[in-house]
Design a protein around this motif. Structure first.
Motif, PDB file in Angstrom:
ATOM      1  N   LEU A 153       0.806  -1.218   0.000  1.00 15.67           N
ATOM      2  CA  LEU A 153       0.000   0.000   0.000  1.00 15.67           C
ATOM      3  C   LEU A 153       0.837   1.266   0.000  1.00 15.67           C
ATOM      4  N   SER A 154       2.168   1.132   0.042  1.00 17.77           N
ATOM      5  CA  SER A 154       3.086   2.279  -0.008  1.00 17.77           C
ATOM      6  C   SER A 154       2.797   3.289   1.102  1.00 17.77           C
ATOM      7  N   LEU A 155       2.569   2.787   2.296  1.00 17.11           N
ATOM      8  CA  LEU A 155       2.349   3.652   3.446  1.00 17.11           C
ATOM      9  C   LEU A 155       3.680   4.150   3.995  1.00 17.11           C
ATOM     10  N   PRO A 156       3.679   5.259   4.747  1.00 19.43           N
ATOM     11  CA  PRO A 156       4.934   5.755   5.331  1.00 19.43           C
ATOM     12  C   PRO A 156       5.603   4.698   6.186  1.00 19.43           C
ATOM     13  N   ASP A 157       6.933   4.677   6.140  1.00 19.50           N
ATOM     14  CA  ASP A 157       7.682   3.687   6.905  1.00 19.50           C
ATOM     15  C   ASP A 157       7.383   3.806   8.396  1.00 19.50           C
ATOM     16  N   GLU A 204      -6.723   2.915  -3.297  1.00 22.00           N
ATOM     17  CA  GLU A 204      -7.262   4.280  -3.361  1.00 22.00           C
ATOM     18  C   GLU A 204      -7.345   4.887  -1.964  1.00 22.00           C
ATOM     19  N   LEU A 205      -7.738   4.091  -0.985  1.00 23.14           N
ATOM     20  CA  LEU A 205      -7.754   4.595   0.389  1.00 23.14           C
ATOM     21  C   LEU A 205      -6.351   4.972   0.846  1.00 23.14           C
ATOM     22  N   ALA A 206      -5.385   4.116   0.546  1.00 20.47           N
ATOM     23  CA  ALA A 206      -4.015   4.358   0.988  1.00 20.47           C
ATOM     24  C   ALA A 206      -3.381   5.538   0.275  1.00 20.47           C
ATOM     25  N   ALA A 207      -3.820   5.825  -0.940  1.00 16.17           N
ATOM     26  CA  ALA A 207      -3.258   6.953  -1.685  1.00 16.17           C
ATOM     27  C   ALA A 207      -3.660   8.291  -1.081  1.00 16.17           C
ATOM     28  N   ASP A 208      -4.761   8.325  -0.328  1.00 22.31           N
ATOM     29  CA  ASP A 208      -5.223   9.568   0.283  1.00 22.31           C
ATOM     30  C   ASP A 208      -5.804   9.272   1.664  1.00 22.31           C
ATOM     31  N   PRO A 209      -4.955   8.856   2.616  1.00 24.09           N
ATOM     32  CA  PRO A 209      -5.484   8.469   3.940  1.00 24.09           C
ATOM     33  C   PRO A 209      -6.115   9.614   4.707  1.00 24.09           C
ATOM     34  N   ASP A 210      -5.838  10.859   4.310  1.00 28.43           N
ATOM     35  CA  ASP A 210      -6.446  12.011   4.970  1.00 28.43           C
ATOM     36  C   ASP A 210      -7.679  12.522   4.226  1.00 28.43           C
TER      37      ASP A 210
END
Length: 436
Positions: free
Chosen positions: A231-235, A310-316
Motif C-alpha cells: 500500500l506504499s504507506l509511510p515507513d 485508493e484509500l491508501a493513496a489519500d489516507p487524509d
C-alpha cells in the motif's frame, strides 16, 4: 489389505507382495515436480483469464454503459440498478446451468473436496459476473474450487496411481500462489493442514510439491500481470510502548468486528434461504448490496483490492467517521454477498474492512502510525473471518512491507486469537449451522 496412501507418505506394500527396498525421500519427491509445475501454471492462467474477462466486462458495465446512458458511473441509482441486475443475472445462471454453479457458497471454504468437472463452466461464469458487477467478494474460493476439480479430473486420468490428495494440494497451492503473487502464502495455508496429517515424513517433504506448484503459479502471475499488495504507506519507525498498546487494541477491535460478521452469517443465510429460489435470493441480495453501495460509496463495491490502494493513496481524504462507515458497510456487504448465493471468496473484502478500520484508528489518534494501524486491523479481521493464523499474519505484513511492524503483529495476534478461537466459523454445515 492395501493401505490408502496419502500424498507425502511412503508406499506400504502388501504383506503378500515381494519385499522391495523403500525409495529414498528424494526419489519419491522428484517425480511430482513436473506435474506440480504444470498444475501451478495452469491454475494461474485460469485465474488470470477469469480476472481479465471480468475486468473487461466491468469496464463495459461501469464506464461504457453509464456514459452512453448519461448516468453517473457510480451514482446511487446506477449502483442499485447494476447490483440488482447482477443478482438477477447470476440467479438465472445458477438456476439453469449444469451443476447450478456448485454447492451453496456459504457451506464452502477455500480448499474443499473436488467437485465434478461439469460444474466448472457455470461456476466460472457466475464468478466472472459477480466480479464485474461489483459484488463484495473475491475470486479465491471459486477459482480454487475450479482448479481443484480440473486438476483432480485430469490428474487421475494421466496418473491413476498417484494419491488423490496430491492433485488437490497442487491445485490449491498453485491458485493461492497466483492470488498472492508468492508461494509463501500457499505454503503457510497448507502447512496448517499438512502438519496435522498423520503419517511419516517431514513437513517440508509434504510441502515440497505444493511449494513447487505455488511457485509456478506465482511466477506465472508475476510475469504476466505484476500484482502488488504493497500500500506504499509511510515507513514505520522503531516501536514504542504506545505502539504496543495500539497494536493490541486495534487487532482486538478488528477481531470483534469480524466476529460480528461471523455471528450475522447464519442469520442472513436463513433469511435468504427462506426465499426458496436462487433467482429471488440473488436478486434480493443484489438489491441490498446496491443500497449498501449507495450508503458507503463506490469504494465499498467489488472485491476491494484496488479500492484499498485508493484509500491508501489519500489516507487524509476521509474523516474517522467516513472510514468507520466504509468498514461497517463493507462488512455487511460481505455477509450479504456470501449468504445470498454469490460465488466468491472472503479474504479480499475482509482486507478492505481491515484497511478502512485501520485508517479510522489513525484518524482518531494521529499518533498511531498508519502502517501499524492498518496491518493490525487487517490481522484482527482476517483472524475472525478466515480462522487462518499464518494467512492473516502474512497478509497484514505484506500490505505494509515493513519488517519493523512484524514483532508487534506477532504480539497483537495473541489477544485477537483468544477472542476468535473456539467461536463459530464463517462457514456453514448443510443444515445451516456454523462450523466450529
Amino acid at each position: 489389505m492395501r493401505l490408502i496412501r496419502r500424498y507425502g507418505d511412503p508406499v506400504t506394500p502388501d504383506s503378500t507382495a515381494p519385499s522391495l527396498p523403500a525409495p529414498t525421500t528424494a526419489r519419491r519427491l522428484l517425480p511430482v515436480v513436473l506435474p506440480a509445475l504444470v498444475v501451478g501454471v495452469v491454475s494461474a492462467l485460469v485465474l488470470l483469464g477469469v480476472s481479465l474477462l471480468a475486468e473487461q466486462l466491468q469496464d463495459v458495465l461501469w464506464e461504457t454503459l453509464p456514459d452512453a446512458l448519461g448516468v453517473g458511473r457510480y451514482s446511487s441509482l446506477w449502483m442499485i440498478v447494476m447490483l440488482t441486475a447482477t443478482g438477477l443475472a447470476v440467479g438465472l445462471v445458477v438456476h439453469t446451468v449444469h451443476g447450478h454453479g456448485g454447492p451453496d457458497p456459504a457451506t464452502t471454504g477455500l480448499v474443499d473436496a473436488p467437485m465434478t468437472p461439469g460444474v466448472v463452466p457455470g461456476l466460472l461464469l457466475v464468478t466472472m459476473l459477480a466480479l464485474a458487477g461489483g459484488v463484495s467478494l473475491g475470486p479465491e474460493n471459486p477459482i480454487t474450487a475450479a482448479n481443484i476439480a480440473l486438476a483432480f479430473w485430469l490428474g487421475r486420468r494421466a496418473a491413476p496411481g498417484a494419491p488423490a490428495e496430491l492433485w488437490v494440494a497442487l491445485a490449491a497451492a498453485g491458485t493461492i500462489g497466483a492470488l498472492f503473487g508468492t508461494p509463501v502464502a500457499a505454503a503457510l495455508i497448507l502447512s496448517e493442514t499438512l502438519a496435522a496429517r498423520p503419517g511419516p515424513g517431514a513437513l517440508w517433504d509434504k510441502l515440497f510439491a505444493p511449494l513447487a506448484a505455488g511457485a509456478a503459479g506465482a511466477l506465472t502471475m508475476t510475469l504476466i500481470d505484476h500484482p502488488s499488495f504493497d500500500l506504499s504507506l509511510p515507513d514505520f519507525a522503531h516501536p514504542g510502548w504506545g505502539d504496543l498498546l495500539a497494536s493490541l487494541v486495534i487487532a482486538s477491535a478488528g477481531a470483534l468486528l469480524g466476529l460480528v460478521a461471523v455471528y450475522a452469517f447464519p442469520v442472513a443465510h436463513r433469511a435468504f434461504r427462506a426465499l426458496r429460489h436462487p433467482v429471488l435470493a440473488l436478486t434480493a441480495g443484489g438489491l441490498v448490496l446496491g443500497l449498501l453501495g449507495a450508503l458507503g460509496g463506490h469504494l465499498t463495491l467489488f472485491k476491494g483490492l484496488e479500492e484499498v490502494k485508493e484509500l491508501a493513496a489519500d489516507p487524509d481524504g476521509w474523516s474517522a467517521g467516513g472510514f468507520a462507515v466504509m468498514a461497517v458497510v463493507k462488512t455487511a456487504a460481505l455477509v450479504i454477498a456470501a449468504t445470498c448465493g454469490f460465488r466468491g471468496g472472503r479474504i479480499f473484502p475482509a482486507v478492505f474492512v481491515g484497511v478502512a478500520l485501520g485508517f479510522c484508528a489513525h484518524a482518531l489518534v494521529d499518533a498511531v502510525p498508519p502502517a501499524l494501524a492498518v496491518s493490525c486491523a487487517v490481522l484482527g479481521v482476517l483472524l475472525a473471518i478466515t480462522r487462518q493464523g499464518w494467512l492473516s499474519l502474512f497478509t497484514a505484513a505484506v500490505l505494509v512491507s515493513d519488517m519493523a511492524v512484524l514483532p508487534l503483529l506477532c504480539v497483537a495476534t495473541l489477544p485477537a486469537w483468544l477472542l476468535v478461537t473456539g467461536r463459530p466459523q464463517m462457514q456453514l454445515h448443510e443444515d445451516g449451522t456454523p462450523l466450529r
